[in-house]
Design a protein around this motif. Sequence first.
Motif, PDB file in Angstrom:
ATOM      1  N   VAL A  25       0.852  -1.190   0.000  1.00  0.00           N
ATOM      2  CA  VAL A  25       0.000   0.000   0.000  1.00  0.00           C
ATOM      3  C   VAL A  25       0.889   1.242   0.000  1.00  0.00           C
ATOM      4  N   TYR A  29       1.321   1.492  -4.055  1.00  0.00           N
ATOM      5  CA  TYR A  29       0.234   2.409  -4.368  1.00  0.00           C
ATOM      6  C   TYR A  29       0.686   3.863  -4.223  1.00  0.00           C
ATOM      7  N   MET A 149      -7.774  -5.097  -0.598  1.00  0.00           N
ATOM      8  CA  MET A 149      -6.913  -4.554  -1.645  1.00  0.00           C
ATOM      9  C   MET A 149      -7.681  -4.404  -2.957  1.00  0.00           C
ATOM     10  N   ILE A 152      -9.794  -1.460  -2.558  1.00  0.00           N
ATOM     11  CA  ILE A 152      -9.035  -0.211  -2.659  1.00  0.00           C
ATOM     12  C   ILE A 152      -8.718   0.112  -4.118  1.00  0.00           C
ATOM     13  N   GLU A 153      -8.429  -0.922  -4.898  1.00  0.00           N
ATOM     14  CA  GLU A 153      -8.084  -0.667  -6.297  1.00  0.00           C
ATOM     15  C   GLU A 153      -9.245  -0.052  -7.069  1.00  0.00           C
ATOM     16  N   ARG A 158      -7.363   4.846  -4.319  1.00  0.00           N
ATOM     17  CA  ARG A 158      -6.256   4.360  -5.115  1.00  0.00           C
ATOM     18  C   ARG A 158      -5.851   5.375  -6.189  1.00  0.00           C
ATOM     19  N   TYR A 159      -6.841   6.110  -6.719  1.00  0.00           N
ATOM     20  CA  TYR A 159      -6.489   7.096  -7.733  1.00  0.00           C
ATOM     21  C   TYR A 159      -5.679   8.228  -7.110  1.00  0.00           C
ATOM     22  N   PHE A 161      -3.749   7.792  -4.468  1.00  0.00           N
ATOM     23  CA  PHE A 161      -2.430   7.197  -4.222  1.00  0.00           C
ATOM     24  C   PHE A 161      -1.587   7.207  -5.486  1.00  0.00           C
ATOM     25  N   GLU A 162      -2.193   6.719  -6.570  1.00  0.00           N
ATOM     26  CA  GLU A 162      -1.423   6.644  -7.810  1.00  0.00           C
ATOM     27  C   GLU A 162      -0.982   8.023  -8.242  1.00  0.00           C
ATOM     28  N   ALA A 185      -2.015   6.463   3.501  1.00  0.00           N
ATOM     29  CA  ALA A 185      -1.241   5.274   3.160  1.00  0.00           C
ATOM     30  C   ALA A 185      -0.528   4.722   4.391  1.00  0.00           C
TER      31      ALA A 185
END
Lengths: 288, 377, 250, 285
Positions: A25, A29, A149, A152-153, A158-159, A161-162, A185
């Motif tokens: 994570v 991520y 997970m 979260i994706e 997640r967006y 994070f990315e 995170a």
Amino acid sequence: MTLDYLYTLITFSNIFIILSLSLNVLIGYAGQVSLGHAAFFGIGAYTSAVLAVKFGLGYGTTLLLSVLIGGFFGFLLGLPSLRVRHDFLVLATIGLNFVVVALFKYIDFFGGPYGIIGLPAAKFFGKELGTGGYALYTAFWVVIVILLMIYIEKIYLRYGFEAIRENEDAAESIGVSVPLFKIYAFTISGALAGLAGNLWAYQMGMVFPDDFSFPVSITILTMVVLGGVGTISGPILGAVLLTFLPELLRFIQDYRLLLYGIIIVIVMMYQPSGLLGRQGILRKAFKR
Amino acid sequence: MRRLLAVLLVVAVSLAMAGVIKIGLFVPLSGIGADDGESALHGAMLAVKYVNDHGGVLGKKLELVYYDDQTDPKQSVSLAYKLVQKDGVVAVVSGSYSGPTRAAAGIYQRLKTPMVSAYAVHPDITKAGEYIFRVGTLATVQGRAGAHLAVEKLKAKRIALLVMDNDFGVSLANAFKAEAKKLGAEIVFEEKFAVGEKDFRTILEKVKKLDPDVIYATGYYFNASKIVTQAKELGIYQTIIGQEGYDSPLFIELSKNHAANGTVITTDLDRDSERPVVQWFMKEYEKEFGRPADMVAASAFDAVMILAKAIEIAGSTSKSAIKDALYKVSGIDSVTGFKHFTKDREAVREVVCQVIVGDRFHRFWVIDDPEIVTPGK
Amino acid sequence: MLRVIDVSKSFGGLQALKGVSFEVEEGRIHALIGPNGAGKTTMFNIINGFLKPTSGRVEFLGRRISGLPPHRIALMGIARTFQIVRTFPEMSVIENVLAGMGKEIYRSWGVFFKTPWNQENVKKALELLRLCGLEDLKDFAASTLPIGLQRKLEIARALATSPKLLLLDEPASGLNDQETAELAELFRKIRDFGVTILFIEHDMRFTMGVADFVTVLDYGEKIAEGKPKEVSRNPRVIEAYLGTGSEISA
Amino acid sequence: MQIVINALVLGSVYVLISIGLTLIYGILRILHIAHAGIYTLGAFLGLTFYALTGNFWLALILSMVLTGIAGVGVYSYIYRRVLSKERIVPLVISIGLFIAMQDLYRLIWGAYKKPFALDLGINDIKGKGFVITQHQILILSLTGISLILLYLLMNKTKLGKAMKACADDLVMAGALGINVERVVSFAFFLGSALAALAGVLIGVYENNVYPTMGDEVSYKAFVVIVLGGFGSLSGAVVAGFILSFAETLLVAWKGFLLPRDAIAFLVMILVLMFKPEGLFRRAST
């Protein structure tokens, strides 16, 4: 039953799957490389040990508090990451690991160098789990974490994070608060590591400061990267592989650690995105 | 047909196995503890040789099944199942450190398999249950003996204490402190240091200013060699008292300028003993492995010897019978002067004080007052 | 709509902006030009919050925004692109746009419950991609696109945040003539959606063709502003550009 | 006085080890954990050659040269092939390499600690309330000489300037016609040779050499390069001494509240919190 040997390995492998997914994570991520993940693992384990042994709390309570306190320390110790970036963050987290272990060792409340011994076996409906039962129980948590997970994706988290992983400036420009998402995170990662710590403490029935030292952090990081950063299947494969590898390599006895190191080097040289990473051979093989 | 073959195979295997009794051993052979692990392995191998040369046990040969645990409790725990369930050992020796040993002890207790820990010092190891024994002298006993050595034999009134920050160092220091105070001495200085510490000059400077009568320094041989070397450099000539952690030929080799001389330690291994088993062990070890034996090797040797004796007393390879017999073992050929186990499964033996003179360990004093050497008092 | 009031910025001893003031009116396509090192990108970074002005302030829709963190400013309706493109290279094209649609959600608990993949979002994303001519490429990873298309993707992502003001840092650099012409078309479409544009550009033909209003910076100072025609005849502007060897032609 | 000498000796060793890491980090931005394995190799080779030849200086030079070559090998056979990958890849490779190296040394030289007994025939210097042993003299003087030579190399020779240029901007340096490949190889050679020097000196000073002696070094040296501002040689030198003084003085005044390592890391974390780019940020010229 000779299966106990296997069950034990599965339990350890499950615990490390949770650890490597939780580190993923952070690294995979959110792009925050940490080499001090064992500190959160230790905080979770010590939380369970202290609560169970010194305060006599039951399993459900210690589990919940391990996760919460793990998350809280993830939040707290994640704060430095707001100022410290890249390689500096890697080194700061190494430092964190050493300081946390030193505190376990030097504060008598945590048992000092003796650690804390005597956790009762985790009980469910008054029944004690055997090795097989515990392996199954930890597998249950692995499934939960994997589902988490996958969840979260799919969500905005997640967006965010990315976005901060790939470009902090661009992330801010679309309304993502970089500090907030780093803290998310670290908190999630810390909470999941706390869960792993709880599972470890009850598996071993005890905690020692050295079980959470820097080499353990290195192992977790290696699992994540070897398997494939940023994927779900990669860290799982990495954890399973590196847990079973030392046992599988027993037949070469004296050359075990040497080969273990060499395997890591070779895999990373020829599969730099990890075995199940975005360009990994195994991923391609599965796609066929 | 296939079933018949399988049955035949099982019969054949059991016939072939009939001549051996398996004893398990887990030791660190790679990674951080590899040196102690190697000593423990060699000590245990020598004991197996000794027993087999003297006719084996119950008419059968002993066989040692050993695995590397890399000082990793994960591995020692899974190895416990492997040794007991897959390899079918009847008893196990731990040649590993406290962490892996304590973690595995719980498993052996659960599997009802006797385990004898060679040199791990954590006080709670034997509390895992009735199947878990320890050959090494408890740190509390050694600390107590060290206090008698300091106060009674060396007539110290003012003592400085250097404490290593792990379980071993802290246990020793606490026991020493309590006993020394009881005997009327004063602790004038106490400071902790990390296991990996290399520079003791800063601490020793402070000690020097206080001018104590003796210095009680906990530690392993690699700390100790630095403590004595740096003490000599700084012109500290008081006696330094150590314990079994110092008991390695490397302590003398690693100390510079013969600084180890004059150090007194409490230990289990009396190299000057005339008992034939000690002489055989010392000579054979050096011949076989090319280096002098140390305390770790001696403890592992004795752990195997004790198990062999217990199997003989038990008259069978039933694990619970071996466990019961372990409580009765006494008067064996032991290198470390092992007498018997207490009901808490801790070893009782004389504590030997050795002094280093001419770069060699020599007998200095022997403490056999049961008040001092019996654990749990 | 946007008022920059007496903004100065210095880095150490270097004065990048010296008391610059200008205003961007709603509905305009406003160009910010000047030779290299004039402080244009610094001005952008101050407007969208990456930098804090040493003195002076910036107001947006009547509220002071200088000093706010960039994500707050984005939330208020200022979006931007970058001189060196900063798409999210490992996300697909459509994911880049979807990621841009969460500015309100990113600051709420919604990040834990909401997915960007709802029908409405996808529909809007596809519209934006169509607008920018990227619809056919929606499933490619952003990093696989040529630079010209990545610039367009960046614009699409910025538009996804539903901005009121769009800051574009050298949107035409690296584009060929045809792409540049398409870009001008895109600018007008964006304005017609009701989005005000403030952009930095070196391509003078493009700038003079598309801009309604031009502000010129040189060595951190505003030296001229006005309609493109007026500005291009301004002697100080010509001097500034000639001094650097650049060519100005309308 | 004694404390100052102790801190100087400790700092000297930190500096020697960190120089290699700093050079390598400065140019390639790799966290070269296996540097600690290189350092251990240097110590073992020094000991082995000393046992074979009986000549300490010869052994020292042989060890430095061979270890330097080993360092170049690590670069050209391993790191060079993964430089374009994400930065975490060389980091993990470095970890694997370090594990393998340590175990290889155990297989070759055995698990036991080996004494490195060396008598140079110099007398210890004894003053009022302090003493400098012959080994401390050896360390201080060799570190001093190395630092002077390094200064000359970096500032007066073409190679040194090329190294600096590479550290500033690798791509630009290549564009300017510097043979980057050669310069990087030389940086690995130099850094590894200095690590070997540190390994031999520590071996002599502590009077022991063993396979896992690099464990502490593997992370400690990073504290130095962080404090030194990552990639700045002079920064690393100053930081090495600051760290050694901080550790030694804290111990002297306050006793061991925490182990030395934890103190070092606490200092590091605090520095990072207030100066996220290290104490001595490299001037970007």
